[in-house]
Write a protein that holds these residues in place. Sequence first.
Motif, short mmCIF file in Angstrom:
data_model
loop_
_atom_site.label_atom_id
_atom_site.label_comp_id
_atom_site.label_asym_id
_atom_site.label_seq_id
_atom_site.Cartn_x
_atom_site.Cartn_y
_atom_site.Cartn_z
N ILE A 100 95.55 -29.55 13.87
CA ILE A 100 94.89 -28.52 14.79
C ILE A 100 94.03 -29.22 16.19
N LEU A 101 93.60 -30.29 15.70
CA LEU A 101 92.54 -31.06 16.88
C LEU A 101 93.80 -31.70 17.95
N TRP A 128 83.44 -34.34 11.05
CA TRP A 128 84.05 -35.41 11.70
C TRP A 128 83.09 -36.62 12.04
N LYS A 129 83.69 -37.84 11.75
CA LYS A 129 82.93 -39.06 11.86
C LYS A 129 83.86 -40.22 12.74
N GLY A 138 80.19 -34.54 14.25
CA GLY A 138 80.21 -33.24 14.44
C GLY A 138 80.34 -32.41 12.79
N CYS A 139 79.62 -31.49 12.54
CA CYS A 139 79.89 -30.94 11.11
C CYS A 139 79.30 -29.50 11.29
N ILE A 140 80.24 -28.63 11.13
CA ILE A 140 79.76 -27.32 11.05
C ILE A 140 80.80 -26.44 10.10
N GLY A 141 80.36 -25.48 9.49
CA GLY A 141 80.80 -24.77 8.30
C GLY A 141 80.50 -23.34 8.36
N LYS A 153 91.38 -23.94 10.47
CA LYS A 153 91.78 -23.85 11.83
C LYS A 153 90.49 -23.54 12.80
N GLU A 154 89.49 -22.88 12.45
CA GLU A 154 88.44 -22.58 13.10
C GLU A 154 87.46 -23.44 13.34
N TYR A 155 86.94 -24.27 12.12
CA TYR A 155 85.89 -25.18 12.19
C TYR A 155 86.15 -26.59 12.47
N ALA A 156 87.73 -26.77 12.32
CA ALA A 156 88.26 -28.21 12.72
C ALA A 156 87.98 -28.33 14.26
N LEU A 157 88.09 -27.16 14.92
CA LEU A 157 87.84 -27.39 16.40
C LEU A 157 86.33 -26.93 16.72
N THR A 158 85.71 -26.12 16.05
CA THR A 158 84.18 -25.62 16.30
C THR A 158 83.44 -26.97 16.07
#
Length: 316
Positions: A100-101, A128-129, A138-141, A153-158
């Motif tokens: 996705i990224l 992501w590290k 980055g780390c969001i969920g 799909k959504e949180y890989a980019l977010t």
Amino acid sequence: MDIHNRRKRENSEPGTSSCTGRRTSPIAKPRSADMSTHCCGAKKQKMSPPVSPHRRNQQGSGAQSPVGARLSNGIRSPTPDGPGLEQMVTKHLAFYCFDILRAHFERSRNGFSTPPLSDYHSPLFVTWKKGPKRELRGCIGTFQRMNVLHGLKEYALTSALRDSRFPPISPNEIQHLVCAVSILSDFEDCTSYLDWSIGLHGIRIEFHNEKGSLKTATYLPEVCLEMGWSKQETIDSLLRKGGFKVAITEEFRTSIVVKRYRSIKTCATYEEYMSHVSRCADAGRSVTRYSGGHNTRFGGGDASSGHPRRGNSKNS
């Protein structure tokens, strides 16, 4: 429509840079403030009123749900006659996030490999590290139950591009990245702020700050273990992350609502991802469906460039 209103509308459309108005590849945004949060931070969220201590004591911590039973967050674990959840959470989830990224950076519309759990619904986080020291980028969920495929799909980019604590990940960083996917389950109310186990449980707290605003914050299970914190230090750190600025007293600690959960985590480096891509290319398949660790051909693929389908789907 006059030119001023037309430009305003163009600049507000999805996929448009807010500073330049230049169209870019669509970036998946968190669907609402009550659906996404940082693994190490907090956002004000719309939530149910905190459960009273008396009610928490009546509920207790709860027994572990058997395989195939409905968990307290509304999801079901895989059935006893099929693969267990641990066997389904594989590196292919992280490979999919890299897909996705890369597609976002390269503005590609090639098909993606479909990861395991594509039909499964669960809360999840993408982390992501970067580099040998595994510095957080980055780390969001979400704690809402959602389709895993759409969630990745959504949180890989977010998490890569919209974590407010960090600048967006750039294309020249991707070769240094490590991606982790955490599938959350077994949500339980804690009887006290200490009713959880370090390294086993993630925790999510709810509290009212000094201004009376409801705040939340969470740490995934590995965070306090990696930091070497005690339970009280973890709670105090979460309160600070959630914006509590005055002195933390024992009385206040006992007033917060704590929910514990478990996480099954998988991660992959960029090198592992590229090896996976090479193996697929050598086998003559650009798109592969992965189910329970077994590879089968999958034709067509998803033509999305990283933006999840919205449609009328709604988390329940």
